[in-house]
Design a protein around this motif. Structure first.
Motif, short mmCIF file in Angstrom:
data_model
loop_
_atom_site.label_atom_id
_atom_site.label_comp_id
_atom_site.label_asym_id
_atom_site.label_seq_id
_atom_site.Cartn_x
_atom_site.Cartn_y
_atom_site.Cartn_z
N TYR A 122 32.22 23.30 47.54
CA TYR A 122 31.63 24.41 48.29
C TYR A 122 32.35 25.72 47.96
CZ TYR A 122 30.37 27.36 52.29
OH TYR A 122 29.95 28.40 53.09
N PHE A 123 33.68 25.64 47.84
CA PHE A 123 34.46 26.87 47.65
C PHE A 123 34.65 27.25 46.17
CE2 PHE A 123 35.83 25.74 51.98
CZ PHE A 123 35.58 26.95 52.60
N SER A 124 34.50 26.30 45.26
CA SER A 124 34.76 26.59 43.84
C SER A 124 33.98 27.78 43.31
CB SER A 124 34.46 25.34 43.00
OG SER A 124 35.43 24.35 43.24
N PRO A 125 32.66 27.86 43.52
CA PRO A 125 31.96 29.03 42.99
C PRO A 125 32.39 30.34 43.63
CG PRO A 125 30.46 27.59 44.23
CD PRO A 125 31.75 26.88 44.13
N ARG A 126 32.85 30.25 44.87
CA ARG A 126 33.30 31.46 45.57
C ARG A 126 34.63 31.96 45.01
NH1 ARG A 126 30.01 28.73 48.76
NH2 ARG A 126 28.86 29.81 50.45
N LEU A 127 35.44 31.03 44.50
CA LEU A 127 36.77 31.39 44.01
C LEU A 127 36.80 31.61 42.50
CD1 LEU A 127 38.98 28.95 46.11
CD2 LEU A 127 38.68 31.39 46.47
N PHE A 128 36.15 30.71 41.77
CA PHE A 128 36.30 30.70 40.33
C PHE A 128 35.21 31.47 39.59
CE2 PHE A 128 38.20 26.34 41.36
CZ PHE A 128 39.42 26.89 41.66
N LYS A 129 34.12 31.79 40.28
CA LYS A 129 33.04 32.51 39.61
C LYS A 129 32.78 33.87 40.25
CE LYS A 129 30.73 28.23 38.18
NZ LYS A 129 29.46 27.44 38.21
N SER A 130 33.73 34.30 41.03
CA SER A 130 33.58 35.59 41.72
C SER A 130 34.27 36.70 40.94
CB SER A 130 34.16 35.49 43.13
OG SER A 130 34.28 36.76 43.72
N ASP A 131 33.53 37.72 40.58
CA ASP A 131 34.13 38.87 39.89
C ASP A 131 35.12 39.59 40.79
OD1 ASP A 131 32.69 38.37 37.60
OD2 ASP A 131 31.04 39.70 38.15
N VAL A 146 37.05 38.27 43.13
CA VAL A 146 38.31 37.52 43.16
C VAL A 146 39.10 37.78 41.89
CG1 VAL A 146 39.31 35.20 43.11
CG2 VAL A 146 37.46 35.71 44.71
N LYS A 147 38.41 37.78 40.76
CA LYS A 147 39.10 38.00 39.49
C LYS A 147 39.70 39.41 39.42
CE LYS A 147 36.34 34.65 36.94
NZ LYS A 147 35.35 34.41 35.87
N ARG A 148 39.00 40.40 39.95
CA ARG A 148 39.53 41.76 39.95
C ARG A 148 40.76 41.87 40.84
NH1 ARG A 148 33.99 43.28 40.09
NH2 ARG A 148 34.15 43.76 42.34
N VAL A 149 40.69 41.22 42.02
CA VAL A 149 41.83 41.25 42.94
C VAL A 149 43.04 40.59 42.31
CG1 VAL A 149 42.72 40.39 45.15
CG2 VAL A 149 40.43 41.39 45.04
N VAL A 150 42.84 39.43 41.69
CA VAL A 150 43.96 38.72 41.05
C VAL A 150 44.53 39.58 39.92
CG1 VAL A 150 44.58 36.73 39.62
CG2 VAL A 150 43.15 36.42 41.66
N GLY A 151 43.66 40.19 39.13
CA GLY A 151 44.15 41.04 38.05
C GLY A 151 44.95 42.22 38.56
N LEU A 152 44.49 42.83 39.65
CA LEU A 152 45.20 43.96 40.23
C LEU A 152 46.56 43.56 40.75
CD1 LEU A 152 45.14 46.93 41.12
CD2 LEU A 152 44.08 46.18 43.27
N VAL A 153 46.62 42.43 41.45
CA VAL A 153 47.90 41.94 41.99
C VAL A 153 48.88 41.65 40.87
CG1 VAL A 153 49.03 40.03 43.21
CG2 VAL A 153 46.92 41.03 44.13
N GLN A 154 48.40 41.06 39.77
CA GLN A 154 49.28 40.73 38.68
C GLN A 154 49.87 41.98 38.01
OE1 GLN A 154 50.20 37.50 38.29
NE2 GLN A 154 48.88 37.40 40.11
#
Length: 472
Positions: free
Chosen positions: A449-458, A460-468
């Protein structure tokens, strides 16, 4: 005529009646329990317990003949059908003391071994005793339904009540009815060496999700069970050892024995309900959400209430009415969290809404998450990879779960808990399952249920990139 008064009168010593009697008496109420047949009712003597015992015998036979994939040579099982029935009766005998008259008398219950019938709104006669009660509970259960098929009264046939006395293995067992009882007994008997034909007027396992039912039925057919659907039995003829069932569309099927497993009917005929002003429906006694009948002094629970016919439902109803009867507190029965299971191999289990029902109710708001057993490591190790779980989710909360596969009856427990407490998928996902277990199937469904929300979300990817980039 002997006359007695009591706080609570329970009619029927099956699962629901025994639960009420034990709970009420141990909490201080004066209780009378009536049972004109066997203590423990249908479940112990004719239903859940003996059927699962015979299923266990079939499982052992099947295991011997199909052990080569595990590095153990296949062996032709030496099946003794009479000994398998001895096993069944031994299992019943081991459980029987828990439901015995002596045990309940030890709780302080006045057990009267007679059938009862109403003679007024507050009185029931049982043999030469009239019991006047402040509250009365109808817990008389159900029995096998024998449909009025032409010729059925001229041939010998078995029901779930008489099957357990059969000592000689049926050469070819015909089963009218492709519901849970019919399919469980079909697989058990084909594994114990019988030829089996199931004759179903509509669709086999028709009350379950069709996709999940297909998984089970395909496996039963692969094991040799002949399943004939859309075949309404119209005429039966023959005699002992040779029975023929003819269907409405002209087909015919012959075998050595006939098992009738088309459903259940409530055991209320002997109660004289009219004398107590108790209304009935087509399926049983009419009750409201608190399990009260049209007579406010009388409750009906379990199969007698005409709803879901499962032992665990009767036990649940008992808890609902004890709260009301003993403490005067409002208490209503719900059905959305009630699970059921069919103990074929693979098992089939359901709680809440099926996919089709959820689609009708929620439309575009519905999400269906799926996880296949083939991706569960323990299932791979056990070679039990045929299976699927589907969870119906609306706004992050499950509204139903369907499971077909190994230990489905065990896995559905978690989803009953989730629905009973209106929990979220996030709470299921937070659970930690030991590795490797079949139970991980449930957690992986939440993960799906959560995989598409976490792994296919642009996002989420932008937030992770910003934090890094910001955190050294």
């Amino acid at each position: 005529m002997k006359r007695i008064k009591t706080d609570v009168l329970v009619i029927g010593a099956g699962s629901g009646g025994l639960s009420v009697a034990a709970g009420a008496s141990q909490m201080g109420a004066d209780v009378v329990l009536l049972e004109g047949h066997k203590m423990g009712g249908d479940c112990l003597n004719y239903g859940c317990v003996p059927s699962k015992a015979l299923i266990a015998s079939g499982k052992m036979a099947y295991g011997q003949a199909h052990s080569a994939p595990y590095g153990v040579a296949n062996a032709a099982p030496q099946i003794d059908y009479a000994a398998a029935k001895d096993h069944v009766h031994d299992v019943i005998a081991q459980i029987a003391p828990v439901d015995s008259q002596e045990r309940f008398e030890g709780f302080g219950v006045n057990v009267i071994r007679e059938f009862g019938h109403f003679i007024s709104s507050t009185e029931v006669q049982a043999g030469d005793t009239v019991i006047k009660a402040r509250r009365i509970v109808i817990a008389t259960g159900s029995g096998p339904l024998v449909p009025p098929i032409d010729g059925i009264d001229t041939v010998p046939y078995l029901t779930n009540e008489t099957l357990w006395e059969l000592r000689a293995r049926p050469e070819h067992l015909l089963i009218i009815g492709g519901g849970p009882i019919g399919m469980e007994m079909a697989q058990a008997h084909v594994r114990l060496g019988s030829k089996v034909t199931v004759i179903e007027g509509a669709k086999a396992l028709g009350k379950d999700d069709p996709e999940m039912a297909t998984i089970v039925l395909d496996n039963l057919r692969a094991e040799g069970v002949e399943i004939v659907e859309d075949a309404l039995a119209e005429k039966i003829e023959g005699d002992a050892g040779s029975v023929t069932v003819r269907t409405k569309d002209g087909r015919s099927y012959s075998g050595s024995h006939l098992l009738v497993a088309v459903g259940r009917k409530t055991n209320t005929d002997k109660l004289n309900l009219e004398a107590a002003g108790i209304e009935t429906t087509r399926t049983g006694v009419k009750v409201d959400a608190s399990m009260k009948t049209s007579n406010p002094k009388v409750y009906a629970i379990g199969d007698a209430a005409g709803g879901l016919q499962f032992t665990h439902v009767a036990g649940y109803h008992a808890g609902v009415i004890i709260r009301s009867m003993l403490f005067g507190l409002p208490s209503k029965a719900k059905t959305n969290h009630i699970p059921w299971a069919t103990y074929t191999d693979p098992e089939l289990a359901q709680v809440g809404l099926t996919e089709a029902d959820a689609q009708k109710e929620y439309g575009d708001k519905l999400e269906v998450v799926r996880f296949e057993y083939a991706h569960n490591d323990r299932a791979i190790a056990e070679r039990k990879t045929t299976g699927l779980i589907k969870v119906m989710v609306v706004k992050g909360r499950p509204v139903g779960a369907s499971i077909a596969g190994y230990q489905a009856g065990e896995l559905i427990n978690l989803w009953s808990l989730v629905l009973a407490n209106n929990m979220k998928m996030s709470q299921v996902a937070a659970m930690v399952s030991p590795y490797p277990t079949i139970g991980e199937v449930n957690k992986r469904a939440a993960g799906a249920y959560f995989s598409p929300r976490l792994f296919k979300s642009d996002l989420v990817k932008r937030v992770v990139g910003l934090v890094q980039r910001l955190i050294p």
